[in-house]
Design an enzyme around this catalytic site. Structure first.
Site, PDB file in Angstrom:
ATOM      1  CE1 TYR A   1      -4.011   2.072   0.646  1.00  0.00           C
ATOM      2  CE2 TYR A   1      -2.776   3.024   2.466  1.00  0.00           C
ATOM      3  CZ  TYR A   1      -3.870   3.038   1.627  1.00  0.00           C
ATOM      4  OH  TYR A   1      -4.822   4.023   1.775  1.00  0.00           O
TER       5      TYR A   1
ATOM      6  CE  LYS B   1      -3.625   4.835  -1.505  1.00  0.00           C
ATOM      7  NZ  LYS B   1      -4.701   5.202  -2.451  1.00  0.00           N
TER       8      LYS B   1
HETATM    9  P1  NAD Z   1     -13.618   2.180   1.209  1.00  0.00           P
HETATM   10  O1  NAD Z   1     -13.142   0.766   1.374  1.00  0.00           O
HETATM   11  O2  NAD Z   1     -14.606   2.700   2.181  1.00  0.00           O
HETATM   12  O3  NAD Z   1     -14.157   2.382  -0.279  1.00  0.00           O
HETATM   13  C1  NAD Z   1     -13.378   1.909  -1.348  1.00  0.00           C
HETATM   14  C2  NAD Z   1     -14.170   1.930  -2.631  1.00  0.00           C
HETATM   15  O4  NAD Z   1     -13.374   1.290  -3.644  1.00  0.00           O
HETATM   16  C3  NAD Z   1     -15.475   1.165  -2.550  1.00  0.00           C
HETATM   17  O5  NAD Z   1     -16.447   1.798  -3.383  1.00  0.00           O
HETATM   18  C4  NAD Z   1     -15.093  -0.194  -3.126  1.00  0.00           C
HETATM   19  O6  NAD Z   1     -16.195  -0.875  -3.674  1.00  0.00           O
HETATM   20  C5  NAD Z   1     -14.112   0.209  -4.219  1.00  0.00           C
HETATM   21  N1  NAD Z   1     -13.210  -0.898  -4.568  1.00  0.00           N
HETATM   22  C6  NAD Z   1     -12.448  -1.660  -3.731  1.00  0.00           C
HETATM   23  N2  NAD Z   1     -11.831  -2.620  -4.434  1.00  0.00           N
HETATM   24  C7  NAD Z   1     -12.189  -2.454  -5.735  1.00  0.00           C
HETATM   25  C8  NAD Z   1     -11.880  -3.136  -6.945  1.00  0.00           C
HETATM   26  N3  NAD Z   1     -11.079  -4.215  -6.981  1.00  0.00           N
HETATM   27  N4  NAD Z   1     -12.435  -2.693  -8.094  1.00  0.00           N
HETATM   28  C9  NAD Z   1     -13.261  -1.624  -8.095  1.00  0.00           C
HETATM   29  N5  NAD Z   1     -13.597  -0.942  -7.001  1.00  0.00           N
HETATM   30  C10 NAD Z   1     -13.062  -1.355  -5.831  1.00  0.00           C
HETATM   31  O7  NAD Z   1     -12.289   3.055   1.185  1.00  0.00           O
HETATM   32  P2  NAD Z   1     -12.033   4.599   1.565  1.00  0.00           P
HETATM   33  O8  NAD Z   1     -11.574   4.635   2.965  1.00  0.00           O
HETATM   34  O9  NAD Z   1     -13.143   5.455   1.119  1.00  0.00           O
HETATM   35  O10 NAD Z   1     -10.733   4.866   0.658  1.00  0.00           O
HETATM   36  C11 NAD Z   1     -10.834   5.479  -0.621  1.00  0.00           C
HETATM   37  C12 NAD Z   1      -9.450   5.910  -1.055  1.00  0.00           C
HETATM   38  O11 NAD Z   1      -8.902   6.778  -0.076  1.00  0.00           O
HETATM   39  C13 NAD Z   1      -8.451   4.771  -1.216  1.00  0.00           C
HETATM   40  O12 NAD Z   1      -7.624   5.020  -2.312  1.00  0.00           O
HETATM   41  C14 NAD Z   1      -7.655   4.822   0.067  1.00  0.00           C
HETATM   42  O13 NAD Z   1      -6.377   4.308  -0.089  1.00  0.00           O
HETATM   43  C15 NAD Z   1      -7.626   6.325   0.304  1.00  0.00           C
HETATM   44  N6  NAD Z   1      -7.382   6.698   1.698  1.00  0.00           N
HETATM   45  C16 NAD Z   1      -8.263   6.395   2.676  1.00  0.00           C
HETATM   46  C17 NAD Z   1      -7.994   6.782   3.985  1.00  0.00           C
HETATM   47  C18 NAD Z   1      -8.938   6.498   5.121  1.00  0.00           C
HETATM   48  O14 NAD Z   1      -8.557   6.736   6.272  1.00  0.00           O
HETATM   49  N7  NAD Z   1     -10.151   6.048   4.883  1.00  0.00           N
HETATM   50  C19 NAD Z   1      -6.804   7.454   4.285  1.00  0.00           C
HETATM   51  C20 NAD Z   1      -5.926   7.739   3.255  1.00  0.00           C
HETATM   52  C21 NAD Z   1      -6.224   7.364   1.958  1.00  0.00           C
END
Ligand code: NAD
Length: 254
Positions: A155, A159
Site C-alpha cells: 500500500y 501510494k
Molecule cells: P472504502 O473501502 O470505504 O471504499 C473503497 C471503494 O473502492 C469502494 O467503493 C469499493 O467498492 C471500491 N473498490 C475496492 N476494491 C475495488 C476493486 N477491486 N475494483 C473496483 N472498485 C473497488 O475506502 P475509503 O476509505 O473510502 O478509501 C478510498 C481511497 O482513499 C483509497 O484510495 C484509500 O487508499 C484512500 N485513503 C483512505 C484513507 C482512510 O482513512 N479512509 C486514508 C488515506 C487514503
C-alpha cells in the site's frame, strides 16, 4: 455549481471517500459515472443522485484487472457523451500483513488496484483530455505515500507511486490544458477504517489522539478538496499533493 456542465468518472464511488466525492461533484453540477465492483451498489448510488435531480450513471468494474479498467474508460466515455472532463482515481484498499509474510498475490493485487489502475485510467481518459486541451485528474493518495507505516508495504509503495505518477503526468501534460493533482488524506472515518478497527487492526481512539485536530476526517472534507482541485478555482495548480489530514503530516513531536 463549481462543476456545472462537466462530466466526471469517480472510481470506488459506492462508499467512503469516493461516495463523498461523487455526491459533491453531482451537487456542483457534474454528470458522474459511479463505479465499483458491485453493480447493485453502483445502481443504488446512481439512483440516489438521480433523485436529487442530478445525472449519474452506474458502470461496475473490477479495477484490479487491466482489461476491466480499459473497458470502464471506454464505457464511461460513451455514457458521458464522448468525453470525461474529470477523472478521480479513488478506489483503493490496503492489505495488512508483516512484509515477511505478505503473499505475492496480495502484493500484486494491491499494486494493481492502488497504482496500476490509476495509470491505465489516466492514460485512457487522458487521450481525450489532451485532444480537447482540457481536463483534470485527481488521484486519491494517502499520507502513506510519504510516511512508512508497518505491515502496509504494498500500500505504501503504491501510494508513493501515485504521488510520482501525479507529478510526471502533471509536467508532461501541463502545456496541453490537462491538470493532474493528488490528495493525501490522513485517517478518514470510512467503512474501510471501521472494518480494520472492528478486526483490531486499527484503534480509532489512538488515531484520533495522533491527529493534531483530535479526530478522524470525514469523507465530505476530502470531497471538498477534490471539488477544488477539479474546478476552475485551481487553474494554476498541477503536480500538487494536497494533504487533508487534520495536521497528521505536520506533527513530529511525541
Ligand atoms: P472504502 O473501502 O470505504 O471504499 C473503497 C471503494 O473502492 C469502494 O467503493 C469499493 O467498492 C471500491 N473498490 C475496492 N476494491 C475495488 C476493486 N477491486 N475494483 C473496483 N472498485 C473497488 O475506502 P475509503 O476509505 O473510502 O478509501 C478510498 C481511497 O482513499 C483509497 O484510495 C484509500 O487508499 C484512500 N485513503 C483512505 C484513507 C482512510 O482513512 N479512509 C486514508 C488515506 C487514503
Amino acid at each position: 455549481m463549481r462543476l456545472q456542465g462537466k462530466t466526471a468518472l469517480v472510481t470506488g464511488s459506492t462508499r467512503g471517500i469516493g461516495l463523498g466525492i461523487a455526491r459533491a461533484f453531482a451537487r456542483e453540477g457534474a454528470a458522474v459515472v459511479v463505479t465499483a465492483r458491485s453493480g447493485k451498489d453502483c445502481q443504488a448510488v446512481a439512483e440516489e443522485i438521480g433523485k436529487e435531480g442530478r445525472r449519474a450513471i452506474a458502470i461496475p468494474a473490477d479495477l484490479s484487472k487491466s482489461e476491466e479498467v480499459r473497458r470502464l474508460a471506454r464505457d464511461a466515455e460513451s455514457a458521458l457523451g464522448g468525453r470525461v472532463d474529470i477523472l478521480v482515481n479513488n478506489a483503493g484498499q490496503p492489505r495488512v500483513a508483516p512484509s515477511v509474510e505478505l503473499p505475492e498475490a496480495d502484493y500484486r493485487y494491491t499494486l494493481d488496484l492502488n497504482l496500476n489502475a490509476y495509470f491505465l485510467l489516466s492514460q485512457e481518459t487522458g487521450r481525450g483530455m489532451l485532444s480537447r486541451r482540457s481536463g483534470a485528474i485527481v488521484n486519491v493518495s494517502s499520507v502513506n505515500g510519504t510516511l512508512a507505516f508497518p505491515q502496509r508495504l504494498a500500500y505504501c509503495v503504491a501510494k508513493a507511486g501515485v504521488n510520482m505518477l501525479t507529478k510526471v503526468l502533471a509536467i508532461e501534460w501541463a502545456g496541453q490544458g490537462v491538470r493532474v493533482n493528488a490528495i493525501a488524506p490522513g485517517y478518514v472515518a470510512t467503512e474501510m477504517v471501521k472494518g480494520l478497527a472492528a478486526k483490531g487492526i486499527l484503534d480509532q481512539e489512538r488515531l484520533s489522539r495522533r491527529t493534531p485536530m483530535g479526530r478522524l476526517g470525514l469523507p465530505e472534507e476530502v470531497a471538498e478538496a477534490a471539488v477544488f482541485l477539479a474546478s476552475d478555482a485551481a487553474t494554476f495548480i498541477t503536480g500538487s499533493v494536497l494533504t487533508v489530514d487534520g495536521g497528521w503530516m505536520a506533527y513530529g513531536y511525541l
